[in-house]
Design a protein around this motif. Structure first.
Motif, mmCIF file in Angstrom:
data_model
loop_
_atom_site.group_PDB
_atom_site.id
_atom_site.type_symbol
_atom_site.label_atom_id
_atom_site.label_comp_id
_atom_site.label_asym_id
_atom_site.label_seq_id
_atom_site.Cartn_x
_atom_site.Cartn_y
_atom_site.Cartn_z
ATOM 1 N N LEU A 105 0.841 -1.200 0.000
ATOM 2 C CA LEU A 105 0.000 0.000 0.000
ATOM 3 C C LEU A 105 0.876 1.250 0.000
ATOM 4 N N ARG A 108 2.478 1.420 -3.711
ATOM 5 C CA ARG A 108 1.616 1.535 -4.889
ATOM 6 C C ARG A 108 0.495 2.563 -4.731
ATOM 7 N N TRP A 109 0.223 3.014 -3.495
ATOM 8 C CA TRP A 109 -0.885 3.959 -3.317
ATOM 9 C C TRP A 109 -0.460 5.227 -2.591
ATOM 10 N N ARG A 113 1.014 9.572 -3.961
ATOM 11 C CA ARG A 113 0.117 10.673 -3.609
ATOM 12 C C ARG A 113 0.768 11.682 -2.663
ATOM 13 N N ALA A 241 -7.163 -0.747 -3.782
ATOM 14 C CA ALA A 241 -6.245 0.365 -3.517
ATOM 15 C C ALA A 241 -4.870 0.103 -4.114
ATOM 16 N N LEU A 242 -4.469 -1.172 -4.162
ATOM 17 C CA LEU A 242 -3.136 -1.508 -4.644
ATOM 18 C C LEU A 242 -3.054 -1.513 -6.165
ATOM 19 N N HIS A 244 -5.440 0.312 -8.140
ATOM 20 C CA HIS A 244 -6.253 1.409 -8.655
ATOM 21 C C HIS A 244 -5.555 2.165 -9.784
ATOM 22 N N ASP A 245 -4.319 2.579 -9.554
ATOM 23 C CA ASP A 245 -3.618 3.378 -10.560
ATOM 24 C C ASP A 245 -3.327 2.566 -11.813
ATOM 25 N N GLN A 289 -8.322 11.302 -0.297
ATOM 26 C CA GLN A 289 -7.681 10.462 -1.296
ATOM 27 C C GLN A 289 -8.437 9.153 -1.508
ATOM 28 N N LEU A 293 -12.622 4.687 -3.594
ATOM 29 C CA LEU A 293 -11.998 3.371 -3.460
ATOM 30 C C LEU A 293 -12.999 2.363 -2.937
#
Length: 293
Positions: A105, A108-109, A113, A241-242, A244-245, A289, A293
């Protein structure tokens, strides 16, 4: 005297630090005094109480249950004095905020940000560390921790919800095209991670879908399994969440969609956010943020 059973007050800070670190040397370093000064204060405290507070080995120092109980009370009292002093002086709690976050997390998240955090909350400095599972705020040098709630949280720990966990198989776009319109996961290599070994079983239990892999491969960490999925090695269970991008960019596809698994992510802290403006600011930003999600 109103408190006739109070021990020597100047011994309590060295004692609490020694219990927290299980080391007089580290306690001395924290308090910027000598090892001998800490040792003398511990002996004075043991003499005043008439009990032994530590089991001393050749190269170890283990607090007794009585020591842990007293240290917890000292810690709570110091917290109350600290809070009252800030209220009287009108000062907010300052300094960097030490935040622990689950490694994948974090990578990658959260880290992608951080530039937005610097813009939105310019006065907040966050020191990050990777960690998972329960947090011992009485021993670990962190102010807050970002965790999935897959373990019991002690009642004295503040727990602020952020977003629910959603999971589903993810893979590269080329592999995903083979499963367009399919209901079951059949004939593909499935990717496991040792940090969440039941991820596939949990998804199958929730969705009641069939999983008949052509092969299986295991990785030590989630981010390795997800990177293997990006590379086309197979399918991995991707917490939203991991991934998402990567889903937004098209590097990964979730051909079977995502479902909530009943868990969620929380910000854990020793003090409630209303008692620490830094934690309150971080929590507000994290929730912003986490929208969607």
């Amino acid at each position: 005297m109103r408190w006739p059973d109070l021990p020597p007050l100047n011994s309590l800070l060295p004692f609490e630090a020694t219990v927290r670190h299980a080391s007089m040397t580290r306690a001395a370093q924290e308090l910027h005094v000598t090892h001998g000064a800490v040792s003398r204060q511990i002996k004075n405290l043991e003499k005043a109480l008439g009990v032994t507070l530590f089991e001393r080995g050749t190269r170890s120092l283990r607090p007794t249950p009585q020591a842990r109980r007293l240290a917890a009370a000292v810690r709570d009292a110091l917290d109350q004095v600290d809070t009252a002093a800030r209220e009287v002086s009108g000062r907010e709690r300052g300094g960097p905020l030490a935040l622990s976050c689950e490694p994948t997390l974090l990578m990658r998240w959260l880290i992608p940000r951080l530039p937005d955090l610097a813009v939105q909350v310019p006065g907040l400095t966050v020191h990050l560390s990777a960690g998972g599972g329960p947090v011992a705020f009485d021993r670990d040098p962190v102010d807050a921790a970002l965790r999935r709630d897959d373990f019991p949280v002690p009642p004295e720990v503040s727990r602020s919800p952020l977003f629910p966990e959603r999971i589903g198989p993810v893979c590269g776009p080329e592999l995903a095209r083979r499963y367009a319109g399919e209901l079951d996961v059949v004939g593909v290599t499935i990717l496991h991670t040792s940090t969440r070994p039941r991820a596939w079983a949990d998804w199958q239990r929730i969705t009641q879908r069939r999983v008949e892999p052509a092969g299986e491969q295991s990785f030590e960490h989630f981010y390795l399994a997800l990177q293997a999925a990006v590379a086309g090695v197979g399918m991995a269970i991707g917490p939203y969440a991991l991934v998402h991008d990567d889903l937004l960019s098209g590097r990964l596809v979730a051909p079977f969609g995502l479902v909530e698994d009943g868990t969620g992510y929380h910000l854990l802290s020793r003090r409630p956010p209303e008692q620490d403006q830094r934690i309150a600011a971080l929590l507000s930003w994290l929730r912003g943020q986490a929208e969607g999600l």
